[in-house]
Write a protein that holds these residues in place. Structure first.
Motif, PDB file in Angstrom:
ATOM      1  N   SER A   1       2.086  -0.643   6.589  1.00  0.00           N
ATOM      2  CA  SER A   1       1.390  -0.421   5.316  1.00  0.00           C
ATOM      3  C   SER A   1       1.216   1.059   5.028  1.00  0.00           C
TER       4      SER A   1
ATOM      5  N   ILE B   1       2.414   3.161   1.849  1.00  0.00           N
ATOM      6  CA  ILE B   1       1.463   3.942   1.027  1.00  0.00           C
ATOM      7  C   ILE B   1       1.948   5.376   0.880  1.00  0.00           C
TER       8      ILE B   1
ATOM      9  N   SER C   1      -5.904   1.984  -1.102  1.00  0.00           N
ATOM     10  CA  SER C   1      -4.845   1.218  -0.434  1.00  0.00           C
ATOM     11  C   SER C   1      -5.133   1.061   1.052  1.00  0.00           C
TER      12      SER C   1
ATOM     13  N   TYR D   1      -7.819  -1.458   1.519  1.00  0.00           N
ATOM     14  CA  TYR D   1      -7.325  -2.828   1.406  1.00  0.00           C
ATOM     15  C   TYR D   1      -6.618  -3.268   2.691  1.00  0.00           C
TER      16      TYR D   1
END
Length: 742
Positions: A24, A28, A291, A294
């Protein structure tokens, strides 16, 4: 045993969490980099647009001063009497310096022959200014003109007003202003700049105003910063002047703007820089923080789910767990059903845009604007939906305007905590919409796009009593529509991928057909060039055999005939060498000489040109270079020349047959005298399988592949048109190909 399974489960959770976080975080970072590129590109474009506006404003203001000053009768009397002693415009220049932003305004009067009659900043006069293109132009046309040009003192704005007496032009009033006020305005916006005159004008600057140069480039603004001059010198000025969009150097964003003179040539440049610390990146930072939040939340949820799963797997309440799971599944399905009903009931206008150009929209846009049958019809009248927004007495309503360098959509993105609306007048009724703006991008594209959801709240505005209830539910509705859009985007990406594969397969087949057609033409050219040498070899061999049979062959004649045969054999071998590498595929781009590359093509066609009495004239400098796939470029050029040769043959031309190849200012042109193409089909000649020749003579893919190579592979602009031209005092007409290297 239970503790061991618990430890294994914990380690598995840690590994999964680390993997999810790393993947992730990499994604990002990729999105952050893409957003930064877009932000920097937007700032670069804004700086250029702002500078362009300032230059136009300066031209207009300078022209206004010139028109006003030209009405002074003292100037006309001085020109008629040839006496400049009564003219003194220096006080006017000083007054402008004290009361306006024009700190250095110069006045000059020229006589009817283009000689200096009076200068406000110098006593020098009677020198000819005919070396300046703008002076020649006004003496010829005798009309008011404003321009940017380089003279003996500086690169400046010049407004020139012709002065007439009894219908005859007796002189010219010229007002000269500088770039200093523009660079000071840019400096107030935290933009440092350097104005440069092109190096070709260095010899004109006999008395340079600032006395500063970078190499052969003259610095035209007094407030040029030393650090920027040092940066430019350190990073190679010539490379900086070729920057198309922007470049990041020493924590600064740097961009270049070209200044154009009357004849559309580049006369100078403005190099602008803005410190990265002065650029607002709060929205990108917010995106990164949210982000990561999350991702962390998702990992926590996974941990919670794993904990629940572990608990139920190793407990004695399996049956109870199953019942609860079934009940939860029923609730989830019921909730999903409700959510789907809510989503299906929403009819909002959704558009995809960059804030300036409308890229796509859903059918509700055409339901609202029911005068249009398709999105293409709508885009003929409106580039952006924002053009329909009307102004309201409420700053929460956005319109089409500049918001501190940002368009309306970017302004909304930079203010995520505010609720924005828009008003559109349709059939004399004002409709109100809430605007939800999201930034996204396709996985295989770096370019982001903006999704805007317009929710009609006209009835809610009218019904003030229900406004609070509607606002409470509005956020939930927008979330549902966002999920719907994400699902739509996933399907759209799959469809795009399939269509791209189909397009690539089609292009591969067409390219192969073009290559086979080109091989056929090459074999025809080889046959042309082999026919004469083979005939000569056959004749020489027959002569040797006959003389031997008659016993009249001597050693000298044998040696001479053998040498003749060897010479022609070497010619045949060299012909094969010329042709053999033509169809090799380039593995990487290379820098090559344009003229040399085209001469290699001409060598392949020389017999064909000679056979058809076609004269080919080449006007290209020896040192002009190009960075590209050389074989692809040569194949495209060969197709264009072959097209002209075929046109001469098809049209049965009786006049002189000419092909003229010219290269200037990054533009390569091919002009023939074959009579041209009918106007009703000229726009079709680049279509695949379209040909004006008989099916046995042409496939219709040569010019299609030429466009594919030049436009898609080399990023060129390709234009064609029928054009009449003069050559050696005779008129000709034919087709003109223009290739612009961007």
């Amino acid at each position: 045993m239970g503790k061991t399974k618990l430890v294994i489960t914990l380690l598995l959770y840690i590994l999964i969490s680390i993997g999810i976080f790393l993947i992730s975080y990499k994604y990002i970072q990729k999105e952050e980099k893409s957003l930064l590129k877009q932000k920097y590109s937007q700032i670069s474009n804004h700086m250029k647009k702002n500078l362009s506006t300032l230059i136009e404003d300066k031209k207009n203001a300078t022209l206004a001063f010139a028109i006003s000053a030209a009405k002074d009768k003292k100037i006309l009397n001085a020109l008629l009497t040839k006496d400049s002693t009564n003219i003194n415009l220096k006080p006017f220049s000083l007054e402008l310096r004290e009361k306006t932003n024009f700190k250095n305004v110069w006045f000059q009067i020229l006589d009817e022959k283009g000689k200096s009659f009076y200068r406000s900043w110098s006593k020098t006069k009677k020198d000819s200014l005919l070396f300046r293109a703008d002076v020649k132009n006004i003496l010829k046309k005798k009309e008011i003109q404003t321009s940017i040009s380089v003279g003996r003192y500086d690169m400046t704005f010049k407004s020139m007003i012709p002065i007439f007496s009894e219908g005859n032009m007796v002189g010219i009033l010229e007002i000269i202003t500088h770039f200093n006020s523009i660079t000071k305005i840019l400096e107030n916006d935290k933009i440092d700049s350097i104005v440069l005159a092109d190096k070709q004008h260095k010899d004109k600057l006999t008395y340079p105003f600032t006395k500063k140069f970078i190499g052969d480039y003259y610095i035209a603004n007094l407030n040029a910063k030393d650090y920027l001059i040092d940066t430019i010198k350190k990073n190679n000025l010539e490379k900086i002047l070729k920057i198309k969009d922007y470049k990041l150097i020493d924590e600064k964003l740097l961009t270049t703007f070209s200044i154009i003179e009357l004849n559309k040539d580049v006369i100078g440049y403005v190099i602008m820089t803005k410190k990265l610390k002065d650029i607002n990146l709060d929205s990108i930072k917010s995106f990164k923080i949210s982000s990561i939040s999350y991702v962390v939340m998702f990992i926590i949820i996974i941990g919670f789910l794993i904990s629940l799963l572990t608990y139920y797997l190793y407990s004695n309440s399996i049956k109870k767990l199953n019942n609860e799971l079934k009940e939860n599944l029923k609730k989830i399905k019921l909730q999903e059903s409700r959510n789907q009903i809510i989503l299906d009931s929403q009819k909002n206008i959704i558009v995809i845009t960059d804030g300036e150009k409308l890229q796509n929209a859903n059918k509700e846009l055409l339901v609202f604007f029911d005068d249009y049958k398709s999105l293409d019809d709508y885009k003929k009248d409106y580039d952006c939906i924002c053009e329909t927004f009307i102004e309201m007495l409420d700053d929460s309503y956005v319109i089409e305007k500049d918001y501190d360098g940002k368009n309306w959509a970017e302004y909304i993105l930079d203010n995520p905590t505010r609720k924005f609306k828009a008003a559109i007048k349709r059939k004399e009724v004002v409709h109100h919409f809430t605007l939800n703006v999201n930034l996204s991008s396709f996985e295989d594209e770096n370019k982001p796009y903006i999704i805007v959801t317009l929710t009609d709240i006209t009835q809610e505005i009218k019904q003030h009593q229900k406004l609070k209830s509607l606002n409470d539910n509005l956020e939930l509705i927008v979330d549902f529509k966002t999920k719907e859009l994400k699902q739509l985007n996933d399907n759209l990406e799959k469809k795009i991928s399939i269509e791209i594969k189909k397009s690539k397969e089609k292009d591969r087949l067409i390219f192969q057909q073009n290559k086979m057609a080109s091989m056929g033409e090459m074999l025809e050219n080889i046959a042309h060039q082999w026919r004469q040498p083979l005939t000569s070899i056959s004749t020489a061999a027959s002569s040797i055999k006959l003389q031997k049979e008659l016993n009249i062959l001597n050693n000298q004649e044998l040696v001479t005939s053998c040498d003749f045969i060897l010479k022609n054999s070497q010619y045949l071998s060299q012909t094969i060498e010329d042709f053999k590498d033509f169809f090799k595929q380039d593995k990487e781009k290379q820098e090559f000489l344009i003229k040399e590359s085209i001469l290699e093509n001409i060598a392949l066609l020389k017999d064909k040109l000679k056979h058809n009495n076609i004269q080919l004239h080449l006007d290209i400098a020896h040192d002009e270079k190009l960075l590209a796939y050389k074989n692809e470029f040569q194949q495209a050029i060969l197709n264009i020349i072959n097209n002209s040769i075929d046109a001469f043959i098809s049209n049965n031309c009786k006049s002189k047959k000419l092909i003229i190849i010219d290269y200037k200012n990054n533009t390569l042109t091919f002009q023939d005298s074959a009579g041209g193409v009918e106007e009703n089909i000229i726009n079709k000649i680049f279509e695949p399988y379209f040909t004006t020749k008989h099916q046995s003579q042409g496939t219709g893919i040569g010019l299609y592949m030429t466009r594919e190579i030049l436009v898609k592979h080399m990023n060129c602009t390709l234009n064609i048109k029928n054009e009449e031209f003069n050559y050696e005092n005779e008129k000709y007409k034919g087709l003109k190909f223009t290739i612009i290297f961007n």
